[in-house]
Design a protein around this motif. Structure first.
Motif, PDB file in Angstrom:
ATOM      1  N   UNK A 142       0.827  -1.207   0.000  1.00 16.96           N
ATOM      2  CA  UNK A 142       0.000   0.000   0.000  1.00 16.96           C
ATOM      3  C   UNK A 142       0.859   1.253   0.000  1.00 16.96           C
ATOM      4  N   UNK A 143       1.860   1.272   0.861  1.00 16.75           N
ATOM      5  CA  UNK A 143       2.699   2.467   0.953  1.00 16.75           C
ATOM      6  C   UNK A 143       3.494   2.680  -0.324  1.00 16.75           C
ATOM      7  N   UNK A 145       2.638   1.745  -3.312  1.00 13.73           N
ATOM      8  CA  UNK A 145       1.740   2.170  -4.388  1.00 13.73           C
ATOM      9  C   UNK A 145       1.573   3.689  -4.348  1.00 13.73           C
ATOM     10  N   UNK A 149       3.096   6.192  -7.260  1.00 10.79           N
ATOM     11  CA  UNK A 149       2.213   7.113  -7.984  1.00 10.79           C
ATOM     12  C   UNK A 149       2.764   8.533  -7.926  1.00 10.79           C
ATOM     13  N   UNK A 210      -6.960  13.361  -7.157  1.00  7.99           N
ATOM     14  CA  UNK A 210      -7.919  12.324  -7.550  1.00  7.99           C
ATOM     15  C   UNK A 210      -7.235  10.964  -7.634  1.00  7.99           C
ATOM     16  N   UNK A 211      -6.018  10.972  -8.139  1.00  7.90           N
ATOM     17  CA  UNK A 211      -5.257   9.721  -8.208  1.00  7.90           C
ATOM     18  C   UNK A 211      -4.939   9.183  -6.823  1.00  7.90           C
ATOM     19  N   UNK A 214      -7.988   7.676  -5.391  1.00 11.38           N
ATOM     20  CA  UNK A 214      -8.264   6.387  -6.010  1.00 11.38           C
ATOM     21  C   UNK A 214      -7.477   5.279  -5.305  1.00 11.38           C
ATOM     22  N   UNK A 215      -6.217   5.547  -5.054  1.00 12.46           N
ATOM     23  CA  UNK A 215      -5.384   4.541  -4.380  1.00 12.46           C
ATOM     24  C   UNK A 215      -5.853   4.348  -2.937  1.00 12.46           C
ATOM     25  N   UNK A 217      -8.838   4.672  -1.853  1.00 12.82           N
ATOM     26  CA  UNK A 217     -10.051   3.856  -1.914  1.00 12.82           C
ATOM     27  C   UNK A 217      -9.708   2.394  -2.106  1.00 12.82           C
ATOM     28  N   UNK A 218      -8.710   2.164  -2.957  1.00 19.02           N
ATOM     29  CA  UNK A 218      -8.276   0.784  -3.175  1.00 19.02           C
ATOM     30  C   UNK A 218      -7.734   0.164  -1.905  1.00 19.02           C
ATOM     31  N   UNK A 219      -7.015   0.957  -1.135  1.00 22.04           N
ATOM     32  CA  UNK A 219      -6.468   0.468   0.129  1.00 22.04           C
ATOM     33  C   UNK A 219      -7.586   0.156   1.111  1.00 22.04           C
ATOM     34  N   UNK A 221     -10.693  -0.637   0.438  1.00 19.08           N
ATOM     35  CA  UNK A 221     -11.677  -1.636   0.004  1.00 19.08           C
ATOM     36  C   UNK A 221     -11.127  -3.045  -0.020  1.00 19.08           C
TER      37      UNK A 221
ATOM     38  N   UNK B 145      -4.023   7.620 -13.325  1.00 16.34           N
ATOM     39  CA  UNK B 145      -3.517   7.029 -12.080  1.00 16.34           C
ATOM     40  C   UNK B 145      -2.740   5.749 -12.391  1.00 16.34           C
ATOM     41  N   UNK B 148       0.540   6.739 -14.251  1.00 15.79           N
ATOM     42  CA  UNK B 148       1.524   7.382 -13.386  1.00 15.79           C
ATOM     43  C   UNK B 148       2.157   6.396 -12.411  1.00 15.79           C
ATOM     44  N   UNK B 149       1.351   5.458 -11.930  1.00 18.89           N
ATOM     45  CA  UNK B 149       1.935   4.421 -11.074  1.00 18.89           C
ATOM     46  C   UNK B 149       2.988   3.630 -11.836  1.00 18.89           C
ATOM     47  N   UNK B 214      -4.415  -2.636  -6.477  1.00 18.08           N
ATOM     48  CA  UNK B 214      -4.906  -1.638  -5.522  1.00 18.08           C
ATOM     49  C   UNK B 214      -5.624  -0.508  -6.258  1.00 18.08           C
ATOM     50  N   UNK B 217      -8.872  -1.720  -7.713  1.00 19.32           N
ATOM     51  CA  UNK B 217      -9.916  -1.787  -6.677  1.00 19.32           C
ATOM     52  C   UNK B 217     -10.467  -0.401  -6.393  1.00 19.32           C
ATOM     53  N   UNK B 218      -9.574   0.564  -6.367  1.00 15.37           N
ATOM     54  CA  UNK B 218     -10.027   1.935  -6.137  1.00 15.37           C
ATOM     55  C   UNK B 218     -10.943   2.413  -7.243  1.00 15.37           C
ATOM     56  N   UNK B 221     -14.360   0.724  -6.809  1.00 15.43           N
ATOM     57  CA  UNK B 221     -15.136   1.029  -5.603  1.00 15.43           C
ATOM     58  C   UNK B 221     -15.683   2.441  -5.576  1.00 15.43           C
TER      59      UNK B 221
END
Lengths: 223, 223
Positions: A142-143, A145, A149, A210-211, A214-215, A217-219, A221, B145, B148-149, B214, B217-218, B221
């Motif tokens: 997570x970190x 990602x 980004x 926004x990006x 998004x990440x 939210x992914x974390x 969910x 997103x 860029x990742x 990740x 998923x974002x 969701x």
DNA sequence: ACCTGAACACCGTTCAAGT
DNA sequence: ACCTGAACACCGTTCAAGT
């Protein structure tokens, strides 16, 4: 012989690593990556190019130190009542603004991943990820990602700054030449063509956030 | 005078933009970013440095063309029965593998955001984002997103390759020097210290894909 | 200990001259 | 039209010599 004070007899304009790094940052801000030269730097510091090598090993180290100096200024204490999400957004925005002001930093960040400032940034992001309740095995993913980004956007901004006149201020997340995008063949590039309009008057900071969201939210969910 | 065939009388080893770019890629692969020199390149092509300028405007264009040449090879047709998620993973992995093989590419991708290969990649990602059913206003955010990742990871890999001996093959998403990480002061860097163990024997590809997932998923969701 | 600046090896790029 | 290669202006880096 003249009597000399025992404690402070160093010249006021004596060279030091800090003064050299500060001058390097000024040069980079003013003239871009191509503007940092040992000759230009030594001229500005009123010395010879060789003098710099007494304080700094080589150009790579100098660039790393200059990048670190700028990034270090972005790590504010962090407001007390923040949620982890807010804290991550704040860290990210601080970096974005620093890169916006010193476009060359974006191109240097990835070259110095083990450098102190980037390590501290990663540490800060990681703690917030822990605070979000991400299980141990997922924290590193997570970190990184989030950091990757940010580094991607940073690199893009630096690239855009390179193509524009140094000194001009223009930041954008992706190419940013909506003019070019709109001219692309809609049959070959339907998506980009559709989306080119959104690019024309979008806010870069918002786009960047926004990006991040998004990440986040992914974390959040995860199952 | 000798009779000459009308159609094919060009020398077999005649210079061409394609041959120059191919030789540049070989040089970059073998010796890293520092290995690409107009002198080294012209020596390999058995000509003078000036000859290259007849086909290529300058070094920046050459680097862009070399990057494009490598990236173009990563865009496979895409299997028919794929879900959009699978398609995005496949695009991302294709890039990851290309960057793993040609580490210097990671450092060049962000400098050429408007270049053809990166545009095509963005287009491909964007179409899959559309296929995911993301509403119009969110498509640009979502696709960039992802891109860029990828660019962030690419830059990190290139940076790691730079610090290591050119020719060595080692790819990692973040610094990768778990040895360094483990030596950091646990009081100052509690998160990194905790996570350093996970870094030691993790799979880079998996780590990379975890970040992609990740973000996916974002994207999925949204409210 | 720190600074000076000439010198070295190497770049990217240009250009008159050739074919 | 395309190639040649010497020449130019400029780098990063070193190092003997100074203070």
């Amino acid at each position: 012989m003249a009597t000399r004070a025992r404690n402070t007899d160093r010249r006021e304009d004596a060279l030091s690593r800090d003064r050299i790094v500060a001058a390097a940052v000024e040069l980079l801000d003013a003239a871009g990556e191509g503007g940092l030269t040992f000759r230009a730097l030594s001229a500005r510091l009123r010395t010879g190019p060789g003098a710099i090598y007494w304080h700094v090993a080589n150009k790579g180290e100098l660039l790393g130190a200059a990048t670190d100096a700028v990034l270090a200024g972005t790590l504010l204490p962090g407001a007390p009542g923040q949620t982890p999400e807010q804290a991550i957004r704040e860290i990210a925005l601080g970096l974005f603004d620093a890169i916006d002001e010193h476009a060359w930093v974006g191109g240097q960040m990835s070259r110095v991943a083990s450098q102190s400032a980037t390590l501290r940034i990663f540490e800060r992001i990681g703690r917030q990820v822990q605070a979000l309740g991400v299980p141990d095995e997922g924290q590193f993913h997570a970190a990184s990602a989030v950091l990757n980004y940010i580094l991607g956007v940073a690199g893009q901004n630096a690239a855009n700054a390179r193509t524009q006149a140094p000194g001009t201020n223009r930041t954008d997340v992706l190419g940013a030449e909506s003019a070019i995008w709109e001219r692309l063949d809609p049959a070959e590039y339907p998506f980009i063509h559709t989306v080119a309009g959104q690019l024309r008057d979008h806010d870069d900071r918002e786009q960047f956030l926004a990006g991040i969201d998004l990440i986040l939210k992914g974390i959040a969910s995860r199952p």
